[in-house]
Enzyme design. Structure first.
Site, mmCIF file in Angstrom:
data_model
loop_
_atom_site.group_PDB
_atom_site.id
_atom_site.type_symbol
_atom_site.label_atom_id
_atom_site.label_comp_id
_atom_site.label_asym_id
_atom_site.label_seq_id
_atom_site.Cartn_x
_atom_site.Cartn_y
_atom_site.Cartn_z
ATOM 1 N N CYS A 5 0.871 -1.183 0.000
ATOM 2 C CA CYS A 5 0.000 0.000 0.000
ATOM 3 C C CYS A 5 0.902 1.226 0.000
ATOM 4 O O CYS A 5 2.089 1.129 -0.364
ATOM 5 C CB CYS A 5 -0.971 -0.018 1.178
ATOM 6 S SG CYS A 5 -0.213 0.018 2.814
ATOM 7 N N ASN A 8 2.192 1.542 4.411
ATOM 8 C CA ASN A 8 2.499 0.282 5.121
ATOM 9 C C ASN A 8 2.176 0.374 6.614
ATOM 10 O O ASN A 8 2.824 -0.256 7.439
ATOM 11 C CB ASN A 8 3.961 -0.152 4.887
ATOM 12 C CG ASN A 8 4.262 -1.602 5.302
ATOM 13 O OD1 ASN A 8 5.376 -1.913 5.703
ATOM 14 N ND2 ASN A 8 3.306 -2.483 5.196
ATOM 15 N N CYS A 10 -1.534 0.836 7.381
ATOM 16 C CA CYS A 10 -2.971 0.511 7.503
ATOM 17 C C CYS A 10 -3.326 -0.737 6.698
ATOM 18 O O CYS A 10 -3.527 -1.811 7.254
ATOM 19 C CB CYS A 10 -3.847 1.679 7.039
ATOM 20 S SG CYS A 10 -3.615 3.208 7.976
ATOM 21 N N ARG A 11 -3.422 -0.599 5.371
ATOM 22 C CA ARG A 11 -3.992 -1.685 4.559
ATOM 23 C C ARG A 11 -3.069 -2.878 4.407
ATOM 24 O O ARG A 11 -3.490 -4.024 4.613
ATOM 25 C CB ARG A 11 -4.386 -1.139 3.175
ATOM 26 C CG ARG A 11 -5.532 -0.150 3.233
ATOM 27 C CD ARG A 11 -5.642 0.649 1.959
ATOM 28 N NE ARG A 11 -4.488 1.523 1.769
ATOM 29 C CZ ARG A 11 -4.249 2.232 0.687
ATOM 30 N NH1 ARG A 11 -5.080 2.161 -0.343
ATOM 31 N NH2 ARG A 11 -3.190 3.018 0.618
ATOM 32 N N SER A 12 -1.799 -2.648 4.002
ATOM 33 C CA SER A 12 -0.958 -3.833 3.726
ATOM 34 C C SER A 12 -0.562 -4.605 4.989
ATOM 35 O O SER A 12 -0.536 -5.841 4.946
ATOM 36 C CB SER A 12 0.256 -3.480 2.857
ATOM 37 O OG SER A 12 1.111 -2.565 3.475
ATOM 38 N N ASP A 122 -8.183 3.783 0.957
ATOM 39 C CA ASP A 122 -7.251 4.244 1.989
ATOM 40 C C ASP A 122 -8.054 4.764 3.184
ATOM 41 O O ASP A 122 -8.806 5.727 3.051
ATOM 42 C CB ASP A 122 -6.400 5.363 1.372
ATOM 43 C CG ASP A 122 -5.325 5.848 2.324
ATOM 44 O OD1 ASP A 122 -5.367 5.502 3.513
ATOM 45 O OD2 ASP A 122 -4.442 6.576 1.854
HETATM 46 P P1 4NP Z 1 -1.851 2.810 4.088
HETATM 47 O O1 4NP Z 1 -2.531 4.154 4.619
HETATM 48 O O2 4NP Z 1 -1.284 3.127 2.712
HETATM 49 O O3 4NP Z 1 -2.986 1.861 4.040
HETATM 50 O O4 4NP Z 1 -0.779 2.432 5.106
HETATM 51 C C1 4NP Z 1 -1.853 5.366 4.680
HETATM 52 C C2 4NP Z 1 -1.083 5.658 5.765
HETATM 53 C C3 4NP Z 1 -0.447 6.878 5.838
HETATM 54 C C4 4NP Z 1 -0.588 7.796 4.823
HETATM 55 C C5 4NP Z 1 -1.349 7.500 3.720
HETATM 56 C C6 4NP Z 1 -1.986 6.272 3.644
HETATM 57 N N1 4NP Z 1 0.034 9.056 4.924
HETATM 58 O O5 4NP Z 1 -0.168 9.893 4.022
HETATM 59 O O6 4NP Z 1 0.792 9.303 5.876
#
Ligand code: 4NP
Length: 155
Positions: A5, A8, A10-12, A122
């Site tokens: 993702c 790294n 939340c989703r992955s 997201d």
């Molecule tokens: P992820 O979510 O890609 O599922 O880990 C996010 C976590 C942090 C951010 C964006 C998406 N950020 O912009 O900090």
């Protein structure tokens, strides 16, 4: 296989925790390695978002030991599957993958049984319900992925 993702956190990592548990339930842990990484460097070394940890814990997944890292060049040689959470992640992977990459780059929800969502949204800037939706989509696609892999691995 590697889940990817953006951050790294939340989703992955959620997908890593869910698939690892399903792999253990099917006694496939000696045959399938599960990892996750992000395309961005914002959160390297960080634990998953506390909302991801809490929602996943409610369904029996422990994400707390996981730590964020960025996708590395060697990932494209190490993994057979690199599964992206959304199309932006997939484009980023395609732009850095070496021509001789061994990994198949795919959208994770290609393995889903539902058709409403083609990407895992997201949840970072949304509310708690976003994290539940992420988990619903990931549990379903993980089962679909392992069902397809079972025929490839034979049994
Ligand atoms: P992820 O979510 O890609 O599922 O880990 C996010 C976590 C942090 C951010 C964006 C998406 N950020 O912009 O900090």
């Amino acid at each position: 296989m590697l889940f990817v993702c953006l951050g790294n956190i939340c989703r992955s990592p959620t997908a890593q925790g869910v698939l690892l548990k399903q792999v253990r339930e099917r006694r496939l842990e000696s045959r399938i390695t599960v990892d996750s990484a992000g395309t961005a460097a914002f959160h390297i070394g960080a634990a998953p978002d506390h909302r991801s940890i809490r929602v996943a814990a409610g369904r029996g997944y422990d994400l707390s030991p996981l730590r964020a890292r960025r996708v590395r060049a060697e990932d494209f040689h190490r993994y057979d599957y690199i599964l992206a959470m959304d199309s932006e992640n997939l484009s980023s992977l395609q732009s850095i993958a070496p021509a001789e990459s061994r990994a198949q780059l795919r959208l994770f929800l290609d393995f889903s049984s539902q058709h409403k969502f083609t990407e895992v949204p997201d949840p970072y800037y949304g509310g708690a319900r976003g994290f539940d939706l992420v988990l619903d989509l990931i549990e379903d696609a993980s089962r679909g992925f392992l069902d397809q892999l079972r025929s490839r691995l034979g049994g």
